[in-house]
Scaffold this motif. Structure first.
Motif, short mmCIF file in Angstrom:
data_model
loop_
_atom_site.label_atom_id
_atom_site.label_comp_id
_atom_site.label_asym_id
_atom_site.label_seq_id
_atom_site.Cartn_x
_atom_site.Cartn_y
_atom_site.Cartn_z
N SER A 132 -36.84 39.66 -26.12
CA SER A 132 -36.49 38.01 -25.50
C SER A 132 -37.34 36.99 -25.52
N PHE A 133 -38.70 36.94 -24.72
CA PHE A 133 -39.67 36.26 -24.06
C PHE A 133 -39.97 34.96 -25.42
N PRO A 134 -40.64 33.88 -25.94
CA PRO A 134 -41.23 33.27 -26.03
C PRO A 134 -42.84 34.12 -26.11
N ASP A 135 -43.18 33.81 -27.07
CA ASP A 135 -44.06 34.02 -26.91
C ASP A 135 -45.54 33.54 -25.98
N TRP A 136 -44.98 32.97 -25.23
CA TRP A 136 -45.65 32.10 -24.79
C TRP A 136 -45.89 32.21 -23.32
N LEU A 137 -44.96 33.37 -22.78
CA LEU A 137 -44.57 33.91 -21.58
C LEU A 137 -44.87 34.94 -21.84
N ALA A 138 -45.28 35.89 -23.00
CA ALA A 138 -45.61 37.15 -23.37
C ALA A 138 -46.99 37.39 -22.62
N GLY A 139 -47.62 36.96 -22.61
CA GLY A 139 -48.93 36.95 -21.82
C GLY A 139 -49.32 36.94 -20.23
N PHE A 140 -48.44 36.03 -19.91
CA PHE A 140 -47.79 35.60 -18.37
C PHE A 140 -47.58 36.92 -17.59
N ALA A 141 -46.13 37.59 -18.63
CA ALA A 141 -44.97 38.08 -18.25
C ALA A 141 -45.73 39.44 -18.36
N ARG A 142 -46.35 40.24 -18.94
CA ARG A 142 -47.09 41.22 -18.96
C ARG A 142 -48.56 40.96 -18.49
N LEU A 143 -49.05 40.43 -17.79
CA LEU A 143 -49.98 40.18 -16.30
C LEU A 143 -49.79 40.44 -14.90
N ARG A 144 -48.33 39.47 -14.89
CA ARG A 144 -47.75 39.72 -13.91
C ARG A 144 -46.97 41.13 -13.63
N GLY A 145 -46.93 41.52 -15.17
CA GLY A 145 -45.70 42.80 -14.88
C GLY A 145 -46.41 43.78 -13.77
N ALA A 146 -48.04 43.72 -14.18
CA ALA A 146 -48.82 44.84 -14.60
C ALA A 146 -48.63 45.25 -12.43
N THR A 147 -48.89 43.67 -11.99
CA THR A 147 -49.04 44.58 -10.19
C THR A 147 -47.64 44.27 -9.74
N LEU A 148 -46.85 44.01 -10.75
CA LEU A 148 -45.27 44.70 -9.79
C LEU A 148 -44.79 46.16 -9.77
N ALA A 149 -45.39 46.47 -10.98
CA ALA A 149 -44.71 47.82 -11.49
C ALA A 149 -45.22 48.58 -10.60
N ASN A 150 -45.60 49.43 -9.71
CA ASN A 150 -46.46 49.41 -9.40
C ASN A 150 -44.90 49.56 -7.62
N PRO A 151 -45.21 48.45 -7.12
CA PRO A 151 -43.81 47.64 -5.92
C PRO A 151 -42.84 48.07 -6.38
N LEU A 152 -42.45 48.26 -7.67
CA LEU A 152 -41.25 48.21 -8.39
C LEU A 152 -40.70 49.59 -7.84
N LEU A 153 -42.30 50.59 -8.12
CA LEU A 153 -41.49 52.08 -8.65
C LEU A 153 -41.57 52.77 -7.14
N LYS A 154 -41.81 52.09 -6.06
CA LYS A 154 -42.01 51.75 -4.43
C LYS A 154 -40.91 51.60 -3.63
N ALA A 155 -39.66 50.81 -4.50
CA ALA A 155 -38.77 50.30 -3.92
C ALA A 155 -37.89 50.94 -4.28
N GLY A 156 -37.62 51.34 -5.89
CA GLY A 156 -36.96 52.53 -6.60
C GLY A 156 -36.45 51.97 -7.38
N LEU A 157 -36.53 51.34 -7.84
CA LEU A 157 -35.65 50.10 -9.08
C LEU A 157 -36.43 50.44 -10.18
N VAL A 158 -36.46 51.74 -10.61
CA VAL A 158 -36.95 52.57 -12.42
C VAL A 158 -36.83 51.96 -12.90
N ASP A 159 -35.80 50.92 -12.67
CA ASP A 159 -34.54 51.09 -14.24
C ASP A 159 -35.76 49.17 -14.17
#
Length: 241
Positions: free
Chosen positions: A73-100
């Motif tokens: 549902s993200f607009p195109d101009w936000l998709a790049g930022f979301a992918r870039l920042r999301g890559a750094t948040l993936a591991n902390p989310l996993l360690k915190a148990g928020l796998v969903d």
């Protein structure tokens, strides 16, 4: 039949001794946990409860936002930022148990929280004194941006503490089962049945995955170890593998 009687009696004695020791270890660990809980409550006090409440509030907001706003549902101009920042948040989310929680949605929530905080800081600064509006806006934006990493760090530390306080107990009981002549899987199954701890629940889930053939034992244990920021638990899984 008479030849088998000594072996049957020996097996029964081993099983009885094993269950007796499990019961004794469970009672001892239960008393220790009660003492630790009372001590932690006295030390932490209201400060810890307030901090935990704020962390849970932030994480619940992130979970709800992720459900309502998938990356598609993200607009195109936000998709790049979301992918870039999301890559750094993936591991902390996993360690915190928020796998969903999708990392890209969490990244968008973080940006939105920073913008909302900056707007509130700017408005507050203009109301108090125009000269401090920009500094207050910058400080508020930084606080909004750091809210998610702070909450994830707190949840990760909490999960680590809850896990590590039962690791030695798990090793003790499993080793006892192995010395009694049981297989590793049977020893693990007995521990998980008699000890409904965090370690027991997680190991039981992993055991079911490799018992049903969904994953190999090594893959299941490596994945479980990666979900916690605990060197102690990681070493335990390495030893099992």
């Amino acid at each position: 039949m008479t030849v088998l009687l000594p072996y049957i009696a020996s097996l029964g004695a081993f099983a009885a001794a094993f269950l007796t020791v499990i019961d004794a270890v469970a009672r001892r660990r239960s008393n220790e946990r009660k003492k630790e809980l009372r001590q932690s409550v006295r030390i932490a006090g209201d400060d810890s409860a307030l901090r935990g409440g704020l962390e849970e509030m932030v994480l619940s907001q992130v979970v709800g936002f992720s459900v309502r706003n998938p990356p598609s549902s993200f607009p195109d101009w936000l998709a790049g930022f979301a992918r870039l920042r999301g890559a750094t948040l993936a591991n902390p989310l996993l360690k915190a148990g928020l796998v969903d929680v999708d990392p890209q949605s969490a990244a968008l929530w973080q940006m939105r929280a920073s913008l909302l905080a900056a707007t509130a800081g700017l408005a507050a600064g203009l109301l108090v004194a125009p000269s401090i509006s920009l500094p207050s806006c910058a400080c508020a934006a930084a606080l909004g941006w750091m809210a998610l990493p702070w909450a994830l760090k707190g949840r990760k530390s909490q999960r680590k503490r809850m896990l590590e306080q039962h690791v030695s107990e798990a090793v003790e009981v499993i080793c006892l089962g192995l010395r009694s002549g049981l297989s590793f899987d049977r020893s693990l199954e007995l521990y998980c049945s008699y000890f409904p701890t965090t370690v027991g629940r997680e190991l039981e889930t992993a055991r079911q995955t490799w018992s049903t053939g969904l994953l190999t034992r090594e893959t299941a244990l490596r994945s479980l170890s990666a979900a916690y920021d605990s060197q102690v638990f990681g070493r335990m899984c390495d030893c099992i593998v």
